[in-house]
Design a protein around this motif. Structure first.
Motif, mmCIF file in Angstrom:
data_model
loop_
_atom_site.group_PDB
_atom_site.id
_atom_site.type_symbol
_atom_site.label_atom_id
_atom_site.label_comp_id
_atom_site.label_asym_id
_atom_site.label_seq_id
_atom_site.Cartn_x
_atom_site.Cartn_y
_atom_site.Cartn_z
ATOM 1 N N LEU A 1 -5.684 -2.952 -11.664
ATOM 2 C CA LEU A 1 -6.298 -2.188 -10.578
ATOM 3 C C LEU A 1 -5.834 -2.726 -9.238
ATOM 4 N N GLY A 2 -5.400 -1.830 -8.349
ATOM 5 C CA GLY A 2 -5.071 -2.237 -6.990
ATOM 6 C C GLY A 2 -6.268 -1.966 -6.094
ATOM 7 N N VAL A 3 -6.611 -2.924 -5.258
ATOM 8 C CA VAL A 3 -7.804 -2.771 -4.418
ATOM 9 C C VAL A 3 -7.383 -2.797 -2.953
ATOM 10 N N PHE A 4 -7.606 -1.686 -2.255
ATOM 11 C CA PHE A 4 -7.156 -1.572 -0.859
ATOM 12 C C PHE A 4 -8.286 -1.027 -0.002
ATOM 13 N N PRO A 5 -9.319 -1.846 0.278
ATOM 14 C CA PRO A 5 -10.481 -1.326 1.007
ATOM 15 C C PRO A 5 -10.270 -1.358 2.519
ATOM 16 N N SER A 6 -9.258 -0.637 2.993
ATOM 17 C CA SER A 6 -8.835 -0.785 4.385
ATOM 18 C C SER A 6 -9.806 -0.204 5.384
ATOM 19 N N TYR A 7 -9.835 -0.825 6.529
ATOM 20 C CA TYR A 7 -10.589 -0.288 7.655
ATOM 21 C C TYR A 7 -9.696 0.587 8.517
ATOM 22 N N TYR A 8 -8.417 0.248 8.530
ATOM 23 C CA TYR A 8 -7.488 1.043 9.328
ATOM 24 C C TYR A 8 -6.211 1.218 8.532
ATOM 25 N N GLU A 9 -5.929 2.432 8.124
ATOM 26 C CA GLU A 9 -4.731 2.687 7.338
ATOM 27 C C GLU A 9 -4.326 4.136 7.508
ATOM 28 N N PRO A 10 -3.405 4.416 8.386
ATOM 29 C CA PRO A 10 -3.076 5.809 8.677
ATOM 30 C C PRO A 10 -2.614 6.593 7.451
ATOM 31 N N TRP A 11 -1.808 6.002 6.593
ATOM 32 C CA TRP A 11 -1.491 6.701 5.353
ATOM 33 C C TRP A 11 -1.862 5.828 4.155
ATOM 34 N N GLY A 12 -1.046 4.848 3.853
ATOM 35 C CA GLY A 12 -1.327 3.971 2.707
ATOM 36 C C GLY A 12 -0.320 4.137 1.602
ATOM 37 N N TYR A 13 0.892 3.617 1.796
ATOM 38 C CA TYR A 13 1.884 3.713 0.731
ATOM 39 C C TYR A 13 1.495 2.857 -0.466
ATOM 40 N N THR A 14 0.778 1.747 -0.237
ATOM 41 C CA THR A 14 0.464 0.858 -1.367
ATOM 42 C C THR A 14 -0.383 1.561 -2.436
ATOM 43 N N PRO A 15 -1.502 2.212 -2.091
ATOM 44 C CA PRO A 15 -2.199 2.919 -3.168
ATOM 45 C C PRO A 15 -1.395 4.079 -3.735
ATOM 46 N N ALA A 16 -0.565 4.701 -2.888
ATOM 47 C CA ALA A 16 0.245 5.813 -3.390
ATOM 48 C C ALA A 16 1.224 5.325 -4.458
ATOM 49 N N GLU A 17 1.850 4.187 -4.176
ATOM 50 C CA GLU A 17 2.794 3.635 -5.156
ATOM 51 C C GLU A 17 2.089 3.275 -6.458
ATOM 52 N N CYS A 18 0.901 2.711 -6.335
ATOM 53 C CA CYS A 18 0.120 2.388 -7.543
ATOM 54 C C CYS A 18 -0.092 3.637 -8.388
ATOM 55 N N THR A 19 -0.514 4.694 -7.707
ATOM 56 C CA THR A 19 -0.827 5.930 -8.411
ATOM 57 C C THR A 19 0.380 6.462 -9.154
ATOM 58 N N VAL A 20 1.501 6.432 -8.486
ATOM 59 C CA VAL A 20 2.710 6.963 -9.102
ATOM 60 C C VAL A 20 3.112 6.149 -10.326
ATOM 61 N N PRO B 1 -4.610 2.542 -11.552
ATOM 62 C CA PRO B 1 -5.745 2.985 -10.730
ATOM 63 C C PRO B 1 -5.861 2.138 -9.472
ATOM 64 N N SER B 2 -6.482 2.716 -8.460
ATOM 65 C CA SER B 2 -6.594 1.987 -7.197
ATOM 66 C C SER B 2 -7.919 2.298 -6.510
ATOM 67 N N VAL B 3 -8.305 1.386 -5.633
ATOM 68 C CA VAL B 3 -9.473 1.591 -4.775
ATOM 69 C C VAL B 3 -8.970 1.728 -3.356
ATOM 70 N N SER B 4 -9.318 2.831 -2.692
ATOM 71 C CA SER B 4 -8.996 2.925 -1.271
ATOM 72 C C SER B 4 -10.264 3.396 -0.562
ATOM 73 N N THR B 5 -10.149 3.756 0.712
ATOM 74 C CA THR B 5 -11.355 4.122 1.462
ATOM 75 C C THR B 5 -11.185 5.497 2.086
ATOM 76 N N ASN B 6 -12.297 6.030 2.540
ATOM 77 C CA ASN B 6 -12.209 7.309 3.241
ATOM 78 C C ASN B 6 -11.795 7.123 4.707
ATOM 79 N N LEU B 7 -11.410 5.893 5.062
ATOM 80 C CA LEU B 7 -10.809 5.677 6.368
ATOM 81 C C LEU B 7 -9.295 5.569 6.264
ATOM 82 N N SER B 8 -8.774 5.659 5.064
ATOM 83 C CA SER B 8 -7.323 5.601 4.912
ATOM 84 C C SER B 8 -6.812 7.013 4.680
#
Lengths: 277, 700
Positions: free
Chosen positions: B502-521, B525-532
């Motif tokens: 599992l990748g965990v990316f609980p960012s406060y500021y993340e305009p896009w987020g290639y890291t969770p995208a790469e995980c998904t591809v 599974p990954s954790v991101s936020t509704n601020l990313s």
């Protein structure tokens, strides 16, 4: 004064000699108020209205509406006859006994009149000036509710208390009062402003004429609002002297753009909009 | 070896079909960015991965414009003669006027044409151009800001190039110029100021102020509308950069950002609402074998397990088969990336696991580069000890094997008690003695410089997670980029990600987020936020993201403590899953890769360019935004037919029997059907092109 009034009569300053008493009340000026009693000597007139200098007429009333006799203005809740606005029928003599009695009364002429006309409150209600004819512009009096109710109808406003309108200074541009900070006996600003407006528009020009070139203390100041406002907003940079375009460019290149003033993005945007269709 | 999938464009049949593109006629596309053939950050990835698709669309009429860097050209670019006649004349003219302009092919997929401008060579014009900038736009630039000065040179050269090209064309051309970020933005402003026949697009991948403000511990999102933007930029000494950024946004025909959340940020900080959101995609490579990625996961996981065995020697009292690997990676921005909230959640997770007497162990990796002084001796020793044990075991095995062989040859069944002799035992005893360890397994793999002020280490000290035996959560901080040649962990980043759970990316500021995208591809599974940007994007497209292994933390509408609790519960749920459930979840995650492929996301770029052409050349192009149809996008709770999140089918006790695991079915076709229901294109995005040419008699 002569210009405004038809007759000006100088009155001897009667001093009650009871300085100790009055000083105790912190109203040493009350001693002078005994001069008011001299208006009873104005026998050539049929009706008199005594207005303290610290009153303001907000409604010019016709003589006909004046009640007939006394009018010591009644203060509604206390029913003390205030001596300030008495349209009186001048009576000829004002006897020394009354004067002596006055000396005993702590409240100056107010006390004299109270005892002299002691039956007023009960005798004839029609002789009482309606409340609105003597309205004090001090809100701390218990009749604030009455003030609220009747205030808009106020015909005469009496500035009781230590601070009179002329103790403040008036800003003609912003039309605000400046000066001593309020003590707990706050004045209603409305009436103060009215006083000042009247003073500024009617009285001051005459005074200026009178004094000619001599400077005098008018109590009015003309402030520059824009400077004040600008002073408030510019916190980082003092208002810059007008810089040339070249100088401003150099400032940018030093990393010192005036971003809160001349170089704010609003101005840049205007430049951009000029070539955007 | 990955092969391109030969199936149809999208396996997600819920997404509407893409109509054929609009008729471009003779339009020419220039894409201008500082990171063309020049890797600095994420924009390089965007442009590089999208190049193939753009080349397919625009063919010979596509040119990338970037800065000339000798080292890059040597390794990534093949210089050639310009094929386009007008362009050749343009470049010749510029080169004879004191510039150095290069033309070539960028050696990446798609092999797009590149035009490289040598900004250093034209530095003699800097003063003249700065004056011109001041005259026309009232923007000045400090002499000490190298990047901003480069931006001026780059901008003027770009505008020169475009203007000259327009002049050299035989017929008046339709030029589309797509500018990325403030570094390239000046060119856009000049195009407009000079009234060139160019349809301009400005894309910002983040805002200057946004990043600065967030880094400064400001309650950013709740105060967005209240910032005095001029003042904030000025106080931080970036006023001129901010002016360039805002000017570009103002002057562009079409303004875009990479996500919904960045659009809101841009609306307030750049004072212009983006016309369209253009998310960042990837080039998704599919394997010809359906679930090949699962095999790769198993392989990579085994390698991580080897590392763990070494790292935890002497304290290997937990079951590696019941160990879950979590990770966080990226730039070292402690609060922006959410490392603070992750650590806090780990502490709470540890407590939960201990209280429930769970036999699951969690190992959390932090891959965030920082200043270090090489590897920690203790960690290197761990790997050395492990290797030594392996060698000992091999040696003993050899000897044992030989004896067995001899025995069988003679026709005798081996006597087990005689197989290992005294020598063998001595060898093994010696090896075991070497695994004696007094100290705990280290929390950090390197010697940190300034370790007393390091935020991650300080947080670890505070929460007290030191890899002790009772802790069910272990932490390993690896403050360096991964490399396959590292003596410690010889894996590159992609391999490592594949091996984690599992990748965990609980960012406060993340305009896009290639890291969770790469995980998904890669099916992780990954954790991101509704601020990313990525989190918002997934929320819009999927009914129940957590069923697909996309956990989206709410950091926007909740306080920090609540968000932390939510993260803890996600992690706890995840740990409760059986192996079988994890496998199924990964399958579902991998199905989302088409959502992140440029083949789907490219349509937003196409729309943006079409929009720009219609605005700049209204006589030739018309753009009609797509009317939103009903029931697209997800703002409502998922329908009942959707598969439940694996977490919901949990038993209350964490112990499963093996037999129960096998009952969870997984059917490819059924899954595809469910995808059709669950995955939709959001409402507001246009996906239909109209082509109506007006006033050109030769068109039918």
């Amino acid at each position: 004064m002569v210009l405004v009034y038809d007759e000006v009569r100088l009155v001897d300053v009667l001093d009650s000699g009871d300085a100790a008493h009055l000083a105790m009340m912190k109203r040493p000026d009350l001693g002078v108020t005994f001069t008011k009693l001299h208006c009873w000597t104005l026998t050539e007139y049929s009706k008199c209205v005594f207005m303290d200098a610290d009153t303001l007429m907000s409604y010019l009333r016709g003589k006909s509406s004046l009640p007939h006799q006394i009018p010591a203005g009644l203060i509604a809740s206390t029913l003390v006859c205030s001596s300030s606005v008495p349209p009186t029928r001048p009576m000829g003599n004002f006897s020394p006994p009354a004067q002596r009695m006055a000396a005993l009364m702590a409240s100056g002429d107010q006390g004299v009149l109270n005892s002299f006309f002691s039956n007023w409150a009960t005798a004839d209600i029609s002789k009482h000036l309606p409340f609105i004819y003597n309205l004090s512009s001090i809100a701390i009096y218990t009749y604030l509710p009455a003030f609220k109710q009747y205030g808009h109808d106020a015909k005469v406003v009496h500035f009781l208390g230590k601070l009179k309108p002329w103790d403040y200074s008036y800003d003609t541009t912003s039309k605000t009062l400046k000066g001593q900070s309020q003590d707990s006996s706050d004045m209603h600003p409305n009436f103060m402003l009215q006083w000042w407006e009247l003073f500024f528009s009617s009285v001051l020009p005459l005074m200026k004429e009178e004094y000619g070139d001599q400077p005098f203390h008018s109590g009015c100041t003309e402030s520059d609002i824009h400077a004040d406002v600008a002073q408030m907003h510019i916190s980082h940079h003092p208002p810059p002297p007008q810089l040339s375009s070249q100088e401003r460019k150099q400032k940018w290149e030093q990393g010192q753009a005036d971003y809160m003033g001349m170089d704010s993005f609003e101005n840049i945007e205007k430049k951009l909009d000029s070539f955007l269709k | 070896m990955p092969l391109a999938r030969s199936l149809s464009v999208t396996s997600l049949s819920g997404l509407e079909e893409w109509d054929e593109e609009f008729d471009r006629e003779d339009a020419v596309l220039f894409e201008i960015a500082w990171e063309v053939a020049n890797k600095v950050g994420g924009i390089y990835t965007v442009i590089q991965t999208k190049a193939r698709l753009t080349c397919e669309e625009w063919g010979e009429n596509y040119f990338l414009v970037g800065p000339y860097m000798e080292s890059n050209v040597r390794t990534q670019v093949e210089l050639i003669e310009p094929c386009n006649a007008a362009l050749r004349r343009t470049i010749d003219k510029m080169n004879s006027s004191g510039c150095k302009v290069y033309f070539g092919r960028w050696l990446i997929e798609g092999s797009p044409y590149v035009i490289l401008l040598d900004v250093g060579f034209t530095a003699w014009s800097l003063d003249r151009w700065k004056s011109e900038l001041w005259e026309n736009c009232s923007i000045g630039v400090p002499w000490f800001d190298r990047e901003a000065n480069d931006a001026i040179l780059f901008g003027f050269l770009t505008a020169w190039l475009l203007g000259e090209y327009a002049a050299q064309c035989d017929e008046p051309p339709h030029i589309v110029a797509h500018f990325h970020e403030w570094l390239a933005g000046l060119g856009l402003v000049l195009c407009r100021q000079r009234q060139l026949p160019v349809a301009t697009i400005f894309t910002t991948h983040a805002t200057l102020l946004g990043r600065y403000l967030c880094a400064g511990n400001v309650d950013f999102y709740n105060n967005l509308a209240e910032f005095n933007v001029d003042k904030e930029a000025g106080d931080r000494q970036i006023y001129h950069r901010y002016c360039l950024e805002r000017a570009a946004a103002r002057c562009a025909h079409v303004f875009t950002t990479v996500s919904q959340i960045t659009a809101i940020e841009a609306e307030h900080l750049l004072r212009r609402k983006p016309d369209i959101v253009t998310p960042n995609g990837l080039n998704v490579k599919k394997f010809s074998a359906m679930h090949e990625f699962q095999n790769l996961h198993a392989q990579s996981k085994a390698r991580i397990q080897e590392f763990v065995r070494g790292h935890f020697y002497g304290h290997l009292d937990f079951n590696l088969d019941k160990t879950v690997f979590l990770f966080i990676a990226g730039r070292y921005e402690f609060s922006n990336k959410g490392a603070d909230i992750f650590l806090e959640a780990l502490a709470r997770l540890n407590y939960l696991l201990r209280v429930n007497h769970s036999d699951v162990t969690v190992i959390a990796f932090f891959i965030m580069p920082a200043r270090t002084n090489n590897f920690n001796v203790e960690t290197l020793k761990g790997q050395a000890v492990r290797k030594q044990l392996w060698d000992t075991a091999q040696t003993v095995k050899e000897r044992f094997g030989k004896k067995l062989y001899e025995s069988l040859l003679v026709g005798q069944l081996p006597d087990v008690s005689k197989m290992l002799d005294k020598e063998d035992f001595t060898m093994m005893k010696r090896a075991i003695f070497a695994t004696q360890r007094q100290c705990l397994p280290p929390v950090c793999t390197h010697n940190m410089l300034e370790d007393s002020s390091d935020p991650i280490l300080n947080c670890i000290r505070r929460i007290g997670l030191f890899n002790s035996a009772q802790d069910r959560v272990k932490v390993i901080f690896h403050p360096e980029f991964l490399s396959s040649t590292s003596p410690l962990l010889p894996m590159d980043y992609e391999e490592f990600v594949r091996g984690c759970h599992l990748g965990v990316f609980p960012s406060y500021y993340e305009p896009w987020g290639y890291t969770p995208a790469e995980c998904t591809v890669m099916g992780i599974p990954s954790v991101s936020t509704n601020l990313s940007g990525f989190g918002c994007f997934m929320e819009e497209h999927i009914a129940d993201p957590s069923a697909y292994g996309i956990y989206i933390l709410d950091r926007r509408y909740r306080g920090v403590d609540e968000s932390c609790n939510q993260l803890t519960s996600f992690l706890f749920q995840f740990c409760q899953q059986s192996r079988r459930q994890r496998i199924i979840q990964r399958n579902r995650t991998e199905r989302l890769s088409d959502l992140l492929d440029w083949r789907y996301l490219g349509r937003y770029y196409v729309s943006a360019r079409h929009m720009a052409l219609a605005k700049a050349f209204p006589d030739t192009y018309i753009y009609e935004p797509h009317e939103p149809t009903s029931a697209t996008g997800f703002r409502y709770p998922r329908p009942a037919s959707v598969p439940p999140s694996p977490a919901h089918s949990l038993h209350s006790s964490p112990h499963h029997s093996e037999a129960e695991d096998e009952e969870e079915p997984y059917d490819e076709d059924l899954e595809a059907e469910k995808d059709r229901v669950n995955i939709r294109q959001p409402v507001s995005i246009p996906n239909r092109n109209k082509n109506q040419t007006v006033g050109l008699p030769e068109k039918n």
